[in-house]
Design an enzyme around this catalytic site. Structure first.
Site, PDB file in Angstrom:
ATOM      1  CB  ALA A 157      -0.914   0.007   1.224  1.00  0.00           C
ATOM      2  N   GLY A 194       0.450   5.078  -0.236  1.00  0.00           N
ATOM      3  CA  GLY A 194      -0.959   5.264   0.108  1.00  0.00           C
ATOM      4  C   GLY A 194      -1.818   6.031  -0.885  1.00  0.00           C
ATOM      5  CB  SER A 195      -1.423   7.038  -4.441  1.00  0.00           C
ATOM      6  OG  SER A 195      -0.103   7.430  -4.266  1.00  0.00           O
ATOM      7  CG  ASP A 245       4.678  -1.221   1.620  1.00  0.00           C
ATOM      8  OD1 ASP A 245       4.109  -0.980   0.540  1.00  0.00           O
ATOM      9  OD2 ASP A 245       5.918  -1.406   1.695  1.00  0.00           O
ATOM     10  CG  ASP A 292      -0.378  -0.363  -7.128  1.00  0.00           C
ATOM     11  OD1 ASP A 292      -0.423  -0.511  -8.357  1.00  0.00           O
ATOM     12  OD2 ASP A 292       0.162   0.619  -6.579  1.00  0.00           O
ATOM     13  CB  CYS A 329       3.415   1.666 -12.820  1.00  0.00           C
ATOM     14  SG  CYS A 329       4.774   1.455 -11.670  1.00  0.00           S
TER      15      CYS A 329
END
Ligand SMILES: C[S@@+](CC[C@H](N)C(=O)[O-])C[C@H]1O[C@@H](n2cnc3c(N)ncnc32)[C@H](O)[C@@H]1O
Length: 306
Positions: A113, A116-117, A136, A181, A234
């Site tokens: 995480a 934290g976005s 995390d 993510d 990403c």
């Protein structure tokens, strides 16, 4: 910018309009902000949009693109930022929580995480109800996560500092929704940070893919039946994207890929064939490319446990 030859060799085969893609990497990045729905009312939103000369984005009423040339530093030093009314976040990075669609009173896990976005957006989408576990492994990055959660006024978030690989056994079939993510080779951020290329290699990509496979198994195990898992990175590497999803689908026949519909963004379908996999359903994953959307590159897949 000099891209590694192997990078060009790999991606000219899969990234559409490759010359346009290369040119887009030289362009100055757009700045996007998210107004915090936990703090801002309608009037605040209108005032912020006017003050910062913003254009609304169609997929989320609190998301905006700055029309004027500013940098992240200057917007990060405003009073609205300090008070948690806005969060500076790339447009593509807002999409995974939107695809996850967390609902009020649900139990949600954000497995990797920090900073934290996405956690803060999940918390806002849940209107500060239910439970968000933000985990995390990296204690230093947890400081930034804690700061962002406090600043944004998220009251439904619990922070943990565990190896993400442990959640599947510790919290078996506990969560309604899980976001992974994943840590990745970050190729999608080279338009923001060329240094990503300093450690670029296919060895590194394969190393990340191994970590991602362990994490996705843990994420899937921690998900309730009928629950939703969103996997995002990403990066462009198929080994870290569709390859990880193919691995999960081979391991669990109760994992199915769901369609993703997101308005106002040009997405490309997932890659169905690469070294090590060949699966038609992978086209339901989405790839967000910088040259079509003026943002970072992202890969997103929505999986249901049936
Ligand atoms: C892509 S970043 C997450 C970004 C974050 N979701 C956000 O939107 O702000 C990946 C994160 O995974 C964490 N990480 C790497 N390996 C991990 C593991 N085995 N278990 C838990 N977290 C891990 C890293 O410390 C890093 O913060």
């Amino acid at each position: 910018m000099k891209l590694p030859e192997r990078f060009i060799f790999r991606y000219q085969k899969i990234i559409p309009d490759f010359d346009f893609f290369l040119k887009s990497l030289e362009k100055k990045l757009k700045i996007y902000i998210r107004v915090n729905s936990l703090k801002a009312n309608k009037k605040d939103i209108e005032e912020i949009a006017e003050k910062y000369d913003c254009e609304p984005l169609s997929f989320y009423p609190y998301a905006f693109k700055l029309k004027s040339e500013r940098d992240e530093f200057s917007i990060g030093n405003t009073l609205e930022h300090f008070l948690g009314y806005i969060y500076v976040q790339d447009m593509a990075s807002m999409i995974p929580p939107i695809v996850l669609e967390p609902k009020k009173y649900e139990k949600v896990l954000d497995l990797t995480a920090a900073p934290g976005s996405k956690t803060t957006l999940i918390s806002a989408l849940m209107e500060n109800t239910g439970l968000v576990v933000a985990n995390d492994i990296n204690i230093d990055r947890l400081k930034a996560l804690t700061g962002n959660i406090d600043r944004m006024g998220c009251l439904n978030v619990v922070i943990t500092n565990l190896h993400g690989e442990r959640f599947g056994n510790l919290f078996f079939e506990y969560f309604d929704k899980v976001l992974l993510d994943a840590p990745c080779s970050s190729e999608g951020t080279i338009n923001k940070n060329y240094e990503v290329l300093n450690h670029w290699s296919e060895f590194y990509i394969n190393k990340m893919a191994k970590i991602q496979k362990n994490l996705i198994v843990s994420a899937f195990k921690s998900l309730k039946k009928e629950g939703i898992l969103v996997y995002s990175t990403c990066t462009f590497a198929p080994e870290e994207n569709e390859g990880v999803i193919d691995f999960l689908l081979n391991k669990y026949d109760n994992a199915i890929i769901e369609e993703i519909n997101i308005s106002g963004i040009k997405t490309c379908p997932g890659i169905t064939e690469w070294e090590g996999f060949n699966r038609n359903e992978l086209k339901k994953c989405i790839r967000i490319y910088p040259h079509y959307n003026e943002c970072e590159g992202f890969f997103i897949c929505k999986i249901k446990k049936v």
